[in-house]
Design a protein around this motif. Structure first.
Motif, PDB file in Angstrom:
ATOM      1  N   LYS A  61       2.243  -8.840  19.961  1.00 29.34           N
ATOM      2  CA  LYS A  61       1.690  -7.354  20.485  1.00 29.34           C
ATOM      3  C   LYS A  61       2.602  -5.978  20.404  1.00 29.34           C
ATOM      4  O   LYS A  61       1.592  -5.221  19.969  1.00 29.34           O
ATOM      5  N   GLU A  62       3.301  -5.905  19.546  1.00 27.87           N
ATOM      6  CA  GLU A  62       4.070  -4.772  18.839  1.00 27.87           C
ATOM      7  C   GLU A  62       3.689  -4.461  17.245  1.00 27.87           C
ATOM      8  O   GLU A  62       4.586  -3.140  16.995  1.00 27.87           O
ATOM      9  N   SER A  63       2.920  -5.112  16.835  1.00 22.89           N
ATOM     10  CA  SER A  63       2.476  -4.795  15.227  1.00 22.89           C
ATOM     11  C   SER A  63       1.484  -4.980  14.995  1.00 22.89           C
ATOM     12  O   SER A  63       0.627  -5.901  15.010  1.00 22.89           O
ATOM     13  N   LEU A  64       0.760  -3.588  14.693  1.00 20.83           N
ATOM     14  CA  LEU A  64      -0.679  -3.877  14.839  1.00 20.83           C
ATOM     15  C   LEU A  64      -0.997  -3.943  13.732  1.00 20.83           C
ATOM     16  O   LEU A  64      -2.324  -4.847  13.168  1.00 20.83           O
ATOM     17  N   ALA A  65      -0.036  -3.565  12.389  1.00 20.24           N
ATOM     18  CA  ALA A  65      -0.335  -4.413  10.643  1.00 20.24           C
ATOM     19  C   ALA A  65      -0.662  -6.234  11.442  1.00 20.24           C
ATOM     20  O   ALA A  65      -1.462  -6.550  10.738  1.00 20.24           O
ATOM     21  N   GLN A  66       0.236  -6.565  12.184  1.00 21.94           N
ATOM     22  CA  GLN A  66      -0.009  -8.320  11.642  1.00 21.94           C
ATOM     23  C   GLN A  66      -0.947  -8.833  12.786  1.00 21.94           C
ATOM     24  O   GLN A  66      -1.645  -9.656  12.798  1.00 21.94           O
ATOM     25  N   GLN A  67      -1.209  -7.743  13.856  1.00 22.32           N
ATOM     26  CA  GLN A  67      -2.595  -8.300  14.408  1.00 22.32           C
ATOM     27  C   GLN A  67      -3.704  -8.414  13.653  1.00 22.32           C
ATOM     28  O   GLN A  67      -4.774  -9.009  14.117  1.00 22.32           O
ATOM     29  N   GLY A  68      -3.878  -7.031  12.730  1.00 19.57           N
ATOM     30  CA  GLY A  68      -4.866  -6.969  11.954  1.00 19.57           C
ATOM     31  C   GLY A  68      -4.560  -8.276  10.954  1.00 19.57           C
ATOM     32  O   GLY A  68      -5.832  -8.767  10.600  1.00 19.57           O
ATOM     33  N   GLY A  69      -3.415  -8.921  10.201  1.00 21.23           N
ATOM     34  CA  GLY A  69      -2.940  -9.751   9.759  1.00 21.23           C
ATOM     35  C   GLY A  69      -3.728 -10.969  10.109  1.00 21.23           C
ATOM     36  O   GLY A  69      -4.045 -11.868   9.062  1.00 21.23           O
ATOM     37  N   TYR A  70      -3.740 -11.009  11.830  1.00 23.71           N
ATOM     38  CA  TYR A  70      -4.397 -12.299  11.813  1.00 23.71           C
ATOM     39  C   TYR A  70      -5.690 -12.728  12.228  1.00 23.71           C
ATOM     40  O   TYR A  70      -6.457 -13.109  11.811  1.00 23.71           O
ATOM     41  N   GLY A  71      -6.524 -11.428  13.156  1.00 20.05           N
ATOM     42  CA  GLY A  71      -7.245 -11.029  13.852  1.00 20.05           C
ATOM     43  C   GLY A  71      -8.567 -10.815  12.497  1.00 20.05           C
ATOM     44  O   GLY A  71      -9.685 -11.003  12.165  1.00 20.05           O
ATOM     45  N   LEU A  72      -8.129  -9.926  11.465  1.00 20.11           N
ATOM     46  CA  LEU A  72      -8.963 -10.644   9.742  1.00 20.11           C
ATOM     47  C   LEU A  72      -8.775 -11.185   8.896  1.00 20.11           C
ATOM     48  O   LEU A  72      -9.502 -10.759   7.934  1.00 20.11           O
ATOM     49  N   ALA A  73      -8.136 -12.104   9.632  1.00 22.99           N
ATOM     50  CA  ALA A  73      -7.906 -13.457   8.277  1.00 22.99           C
ATOM     51  C   ALA A  73      -8.972 -14.076   8.325  1.00 22.99           C
ATOM     52  O   ALA A  73      -9.828 -14.188   9.210  1.00 22.99           O
ATOM     53  N   LEU A  74      -9.435 -14.576   7.156  1.00 27.46           N
ATOM     54  CA  LEU A  74     -10.573 -15.062   6.446  1.00 27.46           C
ATOM     55  C   LEU A  74     -10.994 -16.545   8.142  1.00 27.46           C
ATOM     56  O   LEU A  74     -11.709 -16.567   8.221  1.00 27.46           O
ATOM     57  N   LYS A  75      -9.533 -17.496   7.527  1.00 32.66           N
ATOM     58  CA  LYS A  75     -10.203 -18.149   7.811  1.00 32.66           C
ATOM     59  C   LYS A  75     -10.030 -18.289   9.656  1.00 32.66           C
ATOM     60  O   LYS A  75      -9.822 -19.829  10.355  1.00 32.66           O
ATOM     61  N   GLY A  76      -9.435 -16.926   9.856  1.00 27.96           N
ATOM     62  CA  GLY A  76      -8.474 -17.507  11.183  1.00 27.96           C
ATOM     63  C   GLY A  76      -6.885 -17.547  10.807  1.00 27.96           C
ATOM     64  O   GLY A  76      -6.898 -16.684  10.049  1.00 27.96           O
ATOM     65  N   PRO A  77      -6.171 -16.755  12.949  1.00 26.11           N
ATOM     66  CA  PRO A  77      -5.140 -16.802  12.862  1.00 26.11           C
ATOM     67  C   PRO A  77      -3.783 -17.937  12.614  1.00 26.11           C
ATOM     68  O   PRO A  77      -3.156 -18.100  13.286  1.00 26.11           O
ATOM     69  N   GLN A  78      -4.080 -16.805  11.053  1.00 31.68           N
ATOM     70  CA  GLN A  78      -2.624 -18.330  10.236  1.00 31.68           C
ATOM     71  C   GLN A  78      -2.035 -16.936   9.389  1.00 31.68           C
ATOM     72  O   GLN A  78      -2.137 -16.215   8.432  1.00 31.68           O
ATOM     73  N   HIS A  79      -0.859 -16.860   9.131  1.00 32.58           N
ATOM     74  CA  HIS A  79       0.615 -16.092   8.174  1.00 32.58           C
ATOM     75  C   HIS A  79      -0.032 -16.094   7.509  1.00 32.58           C
ATOM     76  O   HIS A  79       0.493 -15.646   6.406  1.00 32.58           O
ATOM     77  N   ASP A  80      -0.269 -16.793   6.520  1.00 33.24           N
ATOM     78  CA  ASP A  80      -0.556 -17.055   5.456  1.00 33.24           C
ATOM     79  C   ASP A  80      -0.909 -15.920   4.387  1.00 33.24           C
ATOM     80  O   ASP A  80      -1.364 -16.106   3.393  1.00 33.24           O
ATOM     81  N   GLU A  81      -2.397 -15.251   4.889  1.00 36.59           N
ATOM     82  CA  GLU A  81      -2.803 -13.908   4.663  1.00 36.59           C
ATOM     83  C   GLU A  81      -1.317 -13.137   4.432  1.00 36.59           C
ATOM     84  O   GLU A  81      -1.757 -11.811   3.386  1.00 36.59           O
ATOM     85  N   ALA A  82      -1.184 -12.381   5.898  1.00 36.73           N
ATOM     86  CA  ALA A  82      -0.530 -10.852   5.947  1.00 36.73           C
ATOM     87  C   ALA A  82       0.603 -11.395   6.620  1.00 36.73           C
ATOM     88  O   ALA A  82      -0.077 -11.588   8.330  1.00 36.73           O
ATOM     89  N   TRP A  83       2.014 -11.133   6.903  1.00 41.24           N
ATOM     90  CA  TRP A  83       3.304 -11.608   7.149  1.00 41.24           C
ATOM     91  C   TRP A  83       3.879  -9.905   7.113  1.00 41.24           C
ATOM     92  O   TRP A  83       4.220 -10.224   6.673  1.00 41.24           O
ATOM     93  N   LEU A  84       2.854  -9.282   8.782  1.00 42.59           N
ATOM     94  CA  LEU A  84       3.480  -7.906   7.680  1.00 42.59           C
ATOM     95  C   LEU A  84       4.315  -7.326   9.157  1.00 42.59           C
ATOM     96  O   LEU A  84       5.148  -6.423   9.380  1.00 42.59           O
ATOM     97  N   ILE A  85       5.409  -8.336   9.726  1.00 38.38           N
ATOM     98  CA  ILE A  85       5.648  -7.832  11.315  1.00 38.38           C
ATOM     99  C   ILE A  85       6.494  -7.083  10.968  1.00 38.38           C
ATOM    100  O   ILE A  85       6.651  -5.864  11.481  1.00 38.38           O
ATOM    101  N   PHE A  86       7.026  -7.435  10.295  1.00 42.54           N
ATOM    102  CA  PHE A  86       8.890  -6.908   9.732  1.00 42.54           C
ATOM    103  C   PHE A  86       8.953  -5.109   9.360  1.00 42.54           C
ATOM    104  O   PHE A  86       9.270  -3.891   9.526  1.00 42.54           O
ATOM    105  N   LEU A  87       7.769  -5.510   7.823  1.00 43.89           N
ATOM    106  CA  LEU A  87       7.026  -4.499   8.109  1.00 43.89           C
ATOM    107  C   LEU A  87       7.000  -3.018   8.771  1.00 43.89           C
ATOM    108  O   LEU A  87       7.563  -1.965   8.616  1.00 43.89           O
ATOM    109  N   ASP A  88       6.430  -3.662   9.500  1.00 41.51           N
ATOM    110  CA  ASP A  88       5.530  -2.750  10.338  1.00 41.51           C
ATOM    111  C   ASP A  88       6.122  -2.320  12.050  1.00 41.51           C
ATOM    112  O   ASP A  88       6.581  -1.308  12.115  1.00 41.51           O
TER     113      ASP A  88
END
Length: 712
Positions: free
Chosen positions: A484-511
């Motif tokens: 909810k509080e990380s727009l970048a991680q929303q993209g990390g899930y929503g734009l992941a090719l296979k669906g919402p799995q964190h193995d593409e981009a885990w950006l919560i802390f950075l963002d």
């Protein structure tokens, strides 16, 4: 030893390919319809472009299926590869396999990364990648014997149904004297009756003298496996050394292996203590930062989280070496010895449980309102035994529980089961029902996307509410992080090719925590770089944990600490030493970018892969309910006033929820635009012709898919 009845249907002897610089340059295809066993060369141009691992899997799948292929069609191919670096003993995380198929949940290619010994054993037996297609008429075992150089297709009757028993029986059958030589891939009864069946990949734990397991969990590949009537795929191989991959530069390989392993031995005890507690160290970290999913991702923390975190599991886990690959110094694959389940077919018996890891603790614990380590361990055990993905199980059950508490479904629909949050015994009963394909569990096993349709059509549930709280995207259930509080991680899930799995981009802390990405362009750059580099691990047969979960002591002083520059250099050295293809960290990204874009176009081929499929349930973006808003009222009020310049003095909570939603949904769409631009895609989310040509994947069939979708 248990006697088993196997009938040989087909057997061939073969000349085992010599491994050169990490490659055999051979693929193995098993067609279950015809029982054909086909060994093919891998073309040099495919090797250079697709590298190995997931790249090889996707290329074989692309050529096996049409755009209309469904998950249960015979031509759907299960492909398994480990990559050129896979099977390097001693290198941290060096034993991974990548498994792909068309998913029962998403209808598009799914990939899952898994440990255990199968991938390396399969490669050292002579095959960079295997493809299994068609459907058997009876329960079938595929046996790849790299010691005697034989491949067999066997029919079987009366073998155990659950993965634990089956893997143990087959391991001891195929090498009585040296069970360490055998690795088994199995599914289980849950995979037969649900859409999110997983695969268990085994290895022999010499210290405990037992079979252990890791899971290729995501996307229902185990369901495809079971639909094809495959009981198991077994690989057998002997001793392995640093020389087994026949590296281009053995001395350079030894040096980088020693350096990375030494650092982990020295620093893991000071950092995350993964060799003691595995990934359960994440529970308190996520809870402290409001990122631990509680009650179906409604909340991000809970006062009882400490009873399901590392403090507890450190004392529960059995002591001993727990690496899922030979000599891996991370050694994070812990388990529980002499555990006695309360329920189900193993009730009162003593069993060994592999896990739990963070995803299971969060998904089958906090997200369900279950704060009891024993129950989580029992859910973990039965999901593995039944062949069920714990992430999809937990996230699906959490959705059901919220629907139940909001009267979208009732006790009349659930077969008399109270499925309120925290009802641990009924949660277990649903899992047992999934394995049997009976009762309300049979509906839950279809996954969230199908449940929403069933609940609306048959039970009169509110489809809009379910769309908001059903934590799936592209048909795949969310892995266990609050976004909810990380727009970048929303993209990390929503734009992941296979669906919402964190193995593409885990950006919560950075963002969210560090605010390293204040602009859309910053977020887009991260959502380009991190998925590309993380893809590389799947091409080469490696685990990601040694990259950024245990880091150099001076890493914080580097210009971009999240990238862990020292490790990037080591991975480039590792790739160069094995393959002889001299590479820099930038080269690794280029390799990944070609495969990543190819997978996006593969999604397009299957009828997906455009902007409208990169959507999220609103709960991943912001508060759905007044209760959610008021749980973080000060935070949200400040955002409305300071970030969006609203006068909220006369607004009630319902109005605040609505205006915040409007702004957050706008932000997510703007993020899509920025990411698509950075990736070289058009505003529909499709790679452009210029991008495809730059990456060298402008094959005629790729260009035809683009043309059909208006990209010329």
């Amino acid at each position: 030893m248990v006697q088993i009845d196997l009938k040989e249907i087909k057997s061939i002897s073969y000349e085992r390919a010599e491994i050169k610089k990490g490659y055999t340059d051979k693929s193995l295809r098993i067609n279950l319809d015809t029982t054909d066993i086909i060994i093919n060369p891998i073309q040099e141009k495919i090797k250079q472009k697709f590298i190995g691992g997931k790249g090889y899997d996707l290329w074989l799948m692309w050529n096996a299926v049409s755009g209309s292929t469904k998950w249960n069609d015979p031509e759907n191919a299960i492909c398994i590869s480990s990559g050129p670096l896979g099977g390097t003993p001693g290198y941290p995380g060096g034993g991974k396999s990548i498994v792909t198929a068309i998913s029962p949940l998403t209808g598009s290619p799914i990939d899952s990364n898994v440990g255990g010994y199968f991938g390396p054993y399969k490669k050292f037996s002579g095959f960079d990648v295997i493809q299994v297609d068609g459907k058997a008429k009876k329960d079938t075992i595929i046996f790849i014997d790299g010691i005697e150089n034989k491949i067999k297709i066997l029919e079987t009757n009366d073998l155990p149904t659950d993965s634990y028993e089956l893997s143990d029986v087959l391991t001891r059958h195929f090498d009585v004297d040296k069970p360490v030589n055998v690795s088994v891939v199995t599914a289980g009864p849950g995979a037969v009756h649900t859409n999110f069946g997983c695969l268990n990949f085994s290895w022999w734990d010499a210290g405990r003298k037992r079979v252990r397991y890791k899971q290729a969990g995501r996307g229902g590949i185990g369901t495809v496996f079971a639909d094809k009537k495959i009981k198991a795929i077994v690989a057998r191989f002997g001793a392995i050394s640093m020389k087994s991959n026949n590296p281009a530069d053995l001395d350079a390989l030894k040096l980088v292996t020693k350096s990375h392993s030494k650092e982990i031995r020295e620093l893991d005890p000071k950092q995350n203590r993964m060799s003691l507690v595995g990934t359960t160290h994440l529970v308190p970290i996520m809870n402290d930062h409001d990122c631990l999913p509680v009650h179906n991702f409604k909340f991000g923390s809970h006062p009882e989280s400490r009873v399901i975190g590392e403090e507890v599991y450190e004392h529960i886990f059995d002591k001993g070496f727990d690496g899922c690959w030979k000599g891996c110094t991370v050694a994070c694959s812990h388990g529980v010895k002499d555990f006695s389940p309360f329920t189900g077919p193993y009730s009162g018996k003593k069993v060994f449980v592999d896990g739990p890891e963070y995803e299971t603790v969060a998904g089958c614990g906090s997200s369900l309102g279950i704060f009891d380590a024993h129950t989580i361990i029992e859910i973990n055990f039965y999901c593995d035994a039944y062949g069920l993905d714990t992430i999809s199980v937990g996230t699906s059950l959490a959705f059901v529980m919220e629907c139940f508490e909001n009267n979208q479904i009732t006790i009349d629909h659930t077969g008399g089961l109270d499925l309120s949050f925290g009802n641990r015994f009924n949660a277990l009963e649903i899992i047992h029902q999934m394995a049997r394909g009976k009762g309300f569990g049979a509906i839950v096993g279809k996954g969230i996307r199908q449940m929403k349709k069933i609940f609306a059509k048959d039970f009169g549930a509110d489809i809009a509410f379910m769309q908001d709280i059903g934590m799936e995207s592209k048909g795949l259930e969310f892995s266990e992080y609050m976004t909810k509080e990380s727009l970048a991680q929303q993209g990390g899930y929503g734009l992941a090719l296979k669906g919402p799995q964190h193995d593409e981009a885990w950006l919560i802390f950075l963002d969210m925590v560090h605010n390293f990405m204040p602009t859309f362009e910053d977020k887009a750059e991260a959502l380009h770089w991190f998925p590309m580099f993380r893809t590389w691990f799947g091409l080469c047969g490696l685990c990601k944990l040694p990259w950024n979960d245990i880091i150099p002591e001076d890493n914080k002083d580097t210009s971009e600490p999240a990238k862990v520059a020292k490790h990037l250099g080591w991975y480039a050295d590792f790739f160069s030493a094995v393959t002889g293809r001299q590479s820099t960290p930038e080269d690794l990204l280029s390799m990944s970018e070609a495969v990543y874009n190819f997978q996006r176009i593969f999604n397009l081929k299957m009828g997906f892969g455009t902007r409208e499929h990169d959507t999220l349930p609103y709960r991943a973006v912001g508060p759905v309910t007044i209760e959610e808003y008021e749980s973080r009222e000060q935070r949200y009020d400040e955002q409305l006033k300071e970030k969006y310049s609203f006068d909220i003095s006369n607004m009630d909570s319902k109005e605040k929820v609505a205006v915040l939603r409007q702004k957050r949904e706008e932000q997510y769409e703007l993020l899509k635009d920025a990411v698509y631009k950075r990736r070289g895609w058009n505003n529909r989310g499709i790679p452009t012709v210029a991008t495809v040509k730059r990456l060298g994947i402008d094959f005629p069939e790729v260009m035809e898919v683009l043309k059909k979708n208006g990209v010329v």
